[in-house]
Write a protein that holds these residues in place. Structure first.
Motif, mmCIF file in Angstrom:
data_model
loop_
_atom_site.group_PDB
_atom_site.id
_atom_site.type_symbol
_atom_site.label_atom_id
_atom_site.label_comp_id
_atom_site.label_asym_id
_atom_site.label_seq_id
_atom_site.Cartn_x
_atom_site.Cartn_y
_atom_site.Cartn_z
ATOM 1 N N MET A 1 0.837 -1.183 0.000
ATOM 2 C CA MET A 1 0.000 0.000 0.000
ATOM 3 C C MET A 1 0.881 1.245 0.000
ATOM 4 S SD MET A 1 -3.142 0.966 2.518
ATOM 5 C CE MET A 1 -2.418 1.829 3.889
ATOM 6 N N GLU A 2 0.547 2.198 -0.867
ATOM 7 C CA GLU A 2 1.304 3.444 -0.920
ATOM 8 C C GLU A 2 0.988 4.310 0.291
ATOM 9 O OE1 GLU A 2 2.049 4.658 -5.435
ATOM 10 O OE2 GLU A 2 -0.059 4.776 -4.817
ATOM 11 N N LYS A 3 1.997 5.022 0.754
ATOM 12 C CA LYS A 3 1.816 5.963 1.861
ATOM 13 C C LYS A 3 2.155 7.355 1.361
ATOM 14 C CE LYS A 3 2.537 2.669 5.498
ATOM 15 N NZ LYS A 3 3.037 2.448 6.821
ATOM 16 N N TRP A 4 1.386 8.310 1.840
ATOM 17 C CA TRP A 4 1.524 9.697 1.406
ATOM 18 C C TRP A 4 1.749 10.614 2.601
ATOM 19 C CZ3 TRP A 4 1.401 10.267 -3.810
ATOM 20 C CH2 TRP A 4 0.812 9.249 -4.555
ATOM 21 N N GLU A 5 2.410 11.716 2.344
ATOM 22 C CA GLU A 5 2.456 12.794 3.322
ATOM 23 C C GLU A 5 1.853 14.023 2.658
ATOM 24 O OE1 GLU A 5 6.345 14.302 4.482
ATOM 25 O OE2 GLU A 5 7.221 13.404 2.708
ATOM 26 N N TYR A 6 1.265 14.878 3.464
ATOM 27 C CA TYR A 6 0.529 16.034 2.954
ATOM 28 C C TYR A 6 1.105 17.328 3.511
ATOM 29 C CZ TYR A 6 -2.811 12.628 1.300
ATOM 30 O OH TYR A 6 -3.381 11.569 0.655
ATOM 31 N N LEU A 7 0.952 18.385 2.730
ATOM 32 C CA LEU A 7 1.416 19.717 3.112
ATOM 33 C C LEU A 7 0.338 20.717 2.729
ATOM 34 C CD1 LEU A 7 3.790 21.701 3.904
ATOM 35 C CD2 LEU A 7 4.310 21.750 1.464
ATOM 36 N N SER A 8 -0.008 21.596 3.644
ATOM 37 C CA SER A 8 -0.916 22.708 3.358
ATOM 38 C C SER A 8 -0.119 23.993 3.497
ATOM 39 C CB SER A 8 -2.085 22.731 4.345
ATOM 40 O OG SER A 8 -2.842 21.562 4.226
ATOM 41 N N THR A 9 -0.255 24.867 2.523
ATOM 42 C CA THR A 9 0.457 26.134 2.564
ATOM 43 C C THR A 9 -0.508 27.258 2.194
ATOM 44 O OG1 THR A 9 2.430 27.312 1.805
ATOM 45 C CG2 THR A 9 1.338 25.910 0.202
ATOM 46 N N LYS A 10 -0.316 28.438 2.807
ATOM 47 C CA LYS A 10 -1.220 29.576 2.610
ATOM 48 C C LYS A 10 -0.543 30.668 1.794
ATOM 49 C CE LYS A 10 -3.360 29.203 7.143
ATOM 50 N NZ LYS A 10 -3.643 29.946 8.371
ATOM 51 N N PHE A 11 -1.357 31.318 0.982
ATOM 52 C CA PHE A 11 -0.928 32.478 0.216
ATOM 53 C C PHE A 11 -1.909 33.598 0.514
ATOM 54 C CE2 PHE A 11 0.433 28.716 -2.000
ATOM 55 C CZ PHE A 11 1.739 29.004 -2.338
ATOM 56 N N GLN A 12 -1.403 34.750 0.906
ATOM 57 C CA GLN A 12 -2.261 35.886 1.249
ATOM 58 C C GLN A 12 -2.732 36.593 -0.013
ATOM 59 O OE1 GLN A 12 -3.320 36.609 4.377
ATOM 60 N NE2 GLN A 12 -2.205 34.781 4.966
#
Length: 64
Positions: A1-12
Protein backbone atom coordinates in the motif's frame (compact mmCIF):
# COMPACT_ATOMS: atom_id res chain seq x y z
CA UNK A 1 0.00 0.00 0.00
CA UNK A 2 1.30 3.44 -0.92
CA UNK A 3 1.82 5.96 1.86
CA UNK A 4 1.52 9.70 1.41
CA UNK A 5 2.46 12.79 3.32
CA UNK A 6 0.53 16.03 2.95
CA UNK A 7 1.42 19.72 3.11
CA UNK A 8 -0.92 22.71 3.36
CA UNK A 9 0.46 26.13 2.56
CA UNK A 10 -1.22 29.58 2.61
CA UNK A 11 -0.93 32.48 0.22
CA UNK A 12 -2.26 35.89 1.25
CA UNK A 13 -4.54 37.81 -1.10
CA UNK A 14 -3.87 41.55 -1.09
CA UNK A 15 -5.93 44.56 -2.11
CA UNK A 16 -8.87 46.36 -0.61
CA UNK A 17 -11.56 45.04 -3.01
CA UNK A 18 -11.76 41.41 -4.04
CA UNK A 19 -8.40 40.15 -2.84
CA UNK A 20 -5.59 39.99 -5.41
CA UNK A 21 -3.21 37.05 -5.52
CA UNK A 22 0.44 37.64 -6.43
CA UNK A 23 0.44 35.04 -9.22
CA UNK A 24 4.21 35.25 -9.83
CA UNK A 25 4.96 34.43 -6.18
CA UNK A 26 2.26 31.75 -6.20
CA UNK A 27 3.78 30.08 -9.28
CA UNK A 28 7.32 30.30 -7.88
CA UNK A 29 6.29 28.64 -4.64
CA UNK A 30 4.27 25.88 -6.35
CA UNK A 31 7.13 25.18 -8.79
CA UNK A 32 9.61 25.05 -5.91
CA UNK A 33 7.40 22.55 -4.06
CA UNK A 34 6.92 20.54 -7.28
CA UNK A 35 10.71 20.28 -7.64
CA UNK A 36 10.77 18.79 -4.12
CA UNK A 37 8.33 16.06 -5.19
CA UNK A 38 5.08 17.65 -4.01
CA UNK A 39 1.98 17.30 -6.20
CA UNK A 40 -0.85 19.84 -6.00
CA UNK A 41 -4.07 18.13 -4.90
CA UNK A 42 -6.46 21.01 -4.20
CA UNK A 43 -6.77 24.75 -3.80
CA UNK A 44 -9.29 26.42 -1.49
CA UNK A 45 -9.95 30.12 -0.98
CA UNK A 46 -11.00 31.48 2.38
CA UNK A 47 -13.32 34.45 2.37
CA UNK A 48 -13.60 37.58 4.45
CA UNK A 49 -16.71 39.74 4.50
CA UNK A 50 -18.73 40.15 1.29
CA UNK A 51 -16.93 37.30 -0.50
CA UNK A 52 -13.52 38.97 -0.61
CA UNK A 53 -10.76 36.37 -0.89
CA UNK A 54 -8.57 36.49 2.22
CA UNK A 55 -6.11 33.67 1.54
CA UNK A 56 -5.56 30.76 -0.80
CA UNK A 57 -4.74 27.40 0.77
CA UNK A 58 -2.95 24.87 -1.42
CA UNK A 59 -2.91 21.20 -0.39
CA UNK A 60 -0.10 19.05 -1.77
CA UNK A 61 0.97 15.43 -1.40
CA UNK A 62 4.03 13.27 -2.09
CA UNK A 63 4.93 9.64 -1.52
CA UNK A 64 6.68 8.83 1.73
Amino acid sequence: MEKWEYLSTKFQAEGSFGGILDVENFDLELNSLGNQGWELVSIVSTNAAYGKTREIIAVLKRKK
